[in-house]
Design an enzyme around this catalytic site. Structure first.
Site, PDB file in Angstrom:
ATOM      1  N   LYS A 254      42.795  37.519  36.097  1.00 30.86           N
ATOM      2  CA  LYS A 254      43.096  38.728  36.865  1.00 30.86           C
ATOM      3  C   LYS A 254      43.680  39.821  35.967  1.00 30.86           C
ATOM      4  O   LYS A 254      43.451  41.011  36.198  1.00 30.86           O
ATOM      5  CB  LYS A 254      44.066  38.398  38.002  1.00 30.86           C
ATOM      6  CG  LYS A 254      43.424  37.584  39.123  1.00 30.86           C
ATOM      7  CD  LYS A 254      42.211  38.287  39.709  1.00 30.86           C
ATOM      8  CE  LYS A 254      41.604  37.531  40.882  1.00 30.86           C
ATOM      9  NZ  LYS A 254      40.399  38.194  41.433  1.00 30.86           N
TER      10      LYS A 254
ATOM     11  N   SER B  64      44.712  41.006  41.501  1.00 27.65           N
ATOM     12  CA  SER B  64      45.789  40.266  42.175  1.00 27.65           C
ATOM     13  C   SER B  64      47.122  40.619  41.542  1.00 27.65           C
ATOM     14  O   SER B  64      47.183  41.058  40.391  1.00 27.65           O
ATOM     15  CB  SER B  64      45.536  38.758  42.056  1.00 27.65           C
ATOM     16  OG  SER B  64      46.672  38.026  42.470  1.00 27.65           O
TER      17      SER B  64
ATOM     18  N   TYR C 240      43.993  31.562  36.253  1.00 29.68           N
ATOM     19  CA  TYR C 240      43.843  32.592  37.286  1.00 29.68           C
ATOM     20  C   TYR C 240      44.594  33.868  36.901  1.00 29.68           C
ATOM     21  O   TYR C 240      44.054  34.971  36.998  1.00 29.68           O
ATOM     22  CB  TYR C 240      44.359  32.061  38.618  1.00 29.68           C
ATOM     23  CG  TYR C 240      44.098  32.985  39.781  1.00 29.68           C
ATOM     24  CD1 TYR C 240      42.835  33.055  40.364  1.00 29.68           C
ATOM     25  CD2 TYR C 240      45.110  33.794  40.299  1.00 29.68           C
ATOM     26  CE1 TYR C 240      42.589  33.904  41.427  1.00 29.68           C
ATOM     27  CE2 TYR C 240      44.877  34.649  41.363  1.00 29.68           C
ATOM     28  CZ  TYR C 240      43.612  34.696  41.923  1.00 29.68           C
ATOM     29  OH  TYR C 240      43.369  35.553  42.978  1.00 29.68           O
TER      30      TYR C 240
END
Length: 556
Positions: free
Chosen positions: A154, A137, A150
């Site tokens: 990533k 991402s 998160y």
């Protein structure tokens, strides 16, 4: 990509129950691959298989190391793997909990190591090549509020990708990752439906739009395919780019048109002949068309010349299509003007006048304005999430564009003009050749009191300098039109009815052809200089005058 890239190959897609994974599994199955779809939700897998019963479902919780290995073993060997499965837990840095950390990293990072190990070991033992794509991402490189876990996970995926590529590369197993921005899956559309929330994120994206699922699926397929055999250890950002040639084409085209107008207006004899007036009008139309392309190009960088849906999505596209068609038919008229002068030299003094050229241009303007008035349809609007113009809310309007507008545009703006200009040029060249053969010094008409530009009368078997310049300019205009406009118009029509190329390749081809077609609207000046000695001479003369004028303005 073609079916040959995936025939007789097994592909494993994790997180295949919905979103990117689901679309990817269906697309790969369509390309002929044997697809192993992994998800922890059995109901989602049943729905997926219902859409394509060739897909093999595997229901397993990827955070369970042992269960994952046992579930994947019966399906080996697997040559291609897409690690797409992931979860999101939103918390600020100060509120991160140990159990949330374990859960997110188990699903988003640990699971990649687990399943990739099992598949890679088997490939190495069998001495088979492979390709692994990890779905990362933009959050791996950009900090997002309340995304501590998160973003960290990533970033770990990117680092893991590079390490895997380094160690598995010698075994002919490539490892890459893609880094999408916000993707408009069902969950993504719901999460970013708030315009205020979306605006903050969109302002950080140069293209000022979120990614569609296809924007991620096609690059993944590219990285899996044989087309990317020398790509390894790459983190590929999913942000569509504009080729730098656009800057060169639009910039030099705009400058060239302005220089052409300066030369045209500086020559009195040029302005007094209908062909010259038509060239001036065509150059003005070319400049307007390039301006609409430039405004569209600037929007890529979040620079909006116009604000509001009416100006951006309706008026701009209306003017863009109108100016393109006007330029085309002014080029056709120039060709017919020169044909009439060679076919009917005496009557051309009545037919080929400046007044008639202006009247015909006005007729074109009215007819084509009516033809393209549908661009003001209220169904063309701004997508509140992606901030781009679209008409997707109306299937009827989309069908109209694909099945009616594009074929009609191909006929009106491409096929008819090419036929007319080609036949007219052939006939004109024949007339010129015949005139030269018929020339006899004893039968020459006394032209001393007739301006050279009033007709294309051939003197002593040769055209006058101004007529020769106009003739060269006309041939250049016709030639560049045929070479630049036909490919884009035909491709647009074929693509609308036959999706033979994947989205990634389509966007690249379309960008190249659009830029190529735009060359026609700005290359005239440069070709005029190369082909016409008189035009080149006048350009040099105007340049010298301009330099002299500038030097006089400088203080002593």
């Amino acid at each position: 990509m073609t079916e040959n890239d995936f025939q007789n190959k097994t592909v494993c897609v994790t997180g295949a129950g919905r979103g990117i994974g689901k679309s990817l599994a269906l697309r790969l199955a369509q390309l002929g691959a044997k697809v192993i779809a992994v998800s922890k939700t059995d109901e989602n897998l049943k729905q997926l298989v219902a859409q394509n019963n060739n897909i093999i479902p595997v229901c397993v919780d990827l955070s369970d190391w042992k269960a994952t290995k046992e579930a994947i073993k019966p399906h080996l060997p697997i040559q291609l793997l897409v690690n797409n499965a992931a979860i999101t837990i939103l918390d600020s840095f100060l509120e991160v909990k140990p159990e949330d950390f374990d859960r997110l990293f188990n699903n988003n990072v640990r699971s990649i190591i687990c399943i990739s190990q099992e598949i890679a070991r088997d490939l190495i033992e069998r001495k088979l090549p492979g390709s692994i794509v990890n779905v990362s991402s933009q959050a791996s490189v950009a900090a997002l509020k309340d995304h501590t876990l998160y973003c960290s996970a990533k970033a770990a995926v990117d680092s893991l990708t590079r390490t895997m590529a380094l160690e598995l590369g010698p075994h002919q197993i490539r490892v890459n990752s893609v880094q999408p921005t916000v993707v408009l899956t069902e969950m993504g559309r719901f999460a970013w439906s708030d315009e205020k929330k979306a605006a903050g994120m969109l302002s950080k994206i140069p293209l000022n739009r979120f990614a569609e699922v296809e924007d991620v699926v096609e690059p993944i397929i590219f990285l899996l395919s044989n087309k990317s055999q020398m790509i390894n250890g790459t983190c590929l950002p999913i942000v569509w780019f504009e080729i730098i040639a656009a800057c060169i084409t639009y910039g030099l085209g705009f400058i060239g048109n302005i220089l052409s107008l300066i030369i045209f207006f500086s020559q009195e004899e040029f302005r007094h002949v209908s062909t010259g007036v038509l060239f001036i009008l065509m150059t003005l139309s070319n400049n307007i068309h390039l301006w609409t392309l430039i405004t569209e190009f600037l929007a890529v960088f979040n620079i909006y010349v116009y604000s509001g849906v009416v100006l951006r999505c309706r008026l701009n596209y209306f003017i863009q299509n109108l100016s393109r068609t006007m330029s085309t038919y002014l080029a056709v008229t120039i060709t017919l003007d020169r044909l009439i002068r060679s076919e009917l030299p005496m009557r051309s003094r009545i037919i080929c006048t400046r007044q008639n050229a202006l009247k015909l241009t006005l007729v074109y303007l009215i007819i084509f304005s009516i033809l393209y008035s549908f661009w003001f349809c209220p169904m063309i609007t701004l997508n509140p999430i992606t901030n781009t113009c679209y008409s997707g809310q109306s299937p009827i309007f989309s069908d109209f564009i694909s099945n009616i507008y594009l074929p009609v545009r191909l006929i009106i703006v491409c096929i008819i003009p090419v036929i007319i200009m080609s036949l007219a040029n052939i006939r004109m060249l024949f007339n010129i050749r015949q005139s030269r053969r018929r020339v006899d010094p004893r039968n020459q008409i006394d032209n001393t009191n007739v301006p050279a530009v009033s007709s294309s009368i051939i003197t002593n078997g040769r055209m006058t300098p101004i007529d020769r310049m106009l003739f060269y300019m006309m041939l250049i205009s016709v030639g560049t039109f045929v070479v630049t406009q036909i490919p884009f118009n035909i491709y647009s029509l074929v693509r609308a009815n036959y999706e033979t190329l994947d989205m990634y390749t389509h966007l690249l081809v379309r960008a190249i052809l659009l830029i190529w077609s735009s060359i026609y609207f700005g290359i005239g000046f440069y070709l005029y200089c190369l082909a016409s000695p008189l035009f080149r001479e006048k350009f040099i003369r105007v340049t010298k005058k301009l330099i002299t004028f500038i030097c006089r303005l400088r203080p002593a």
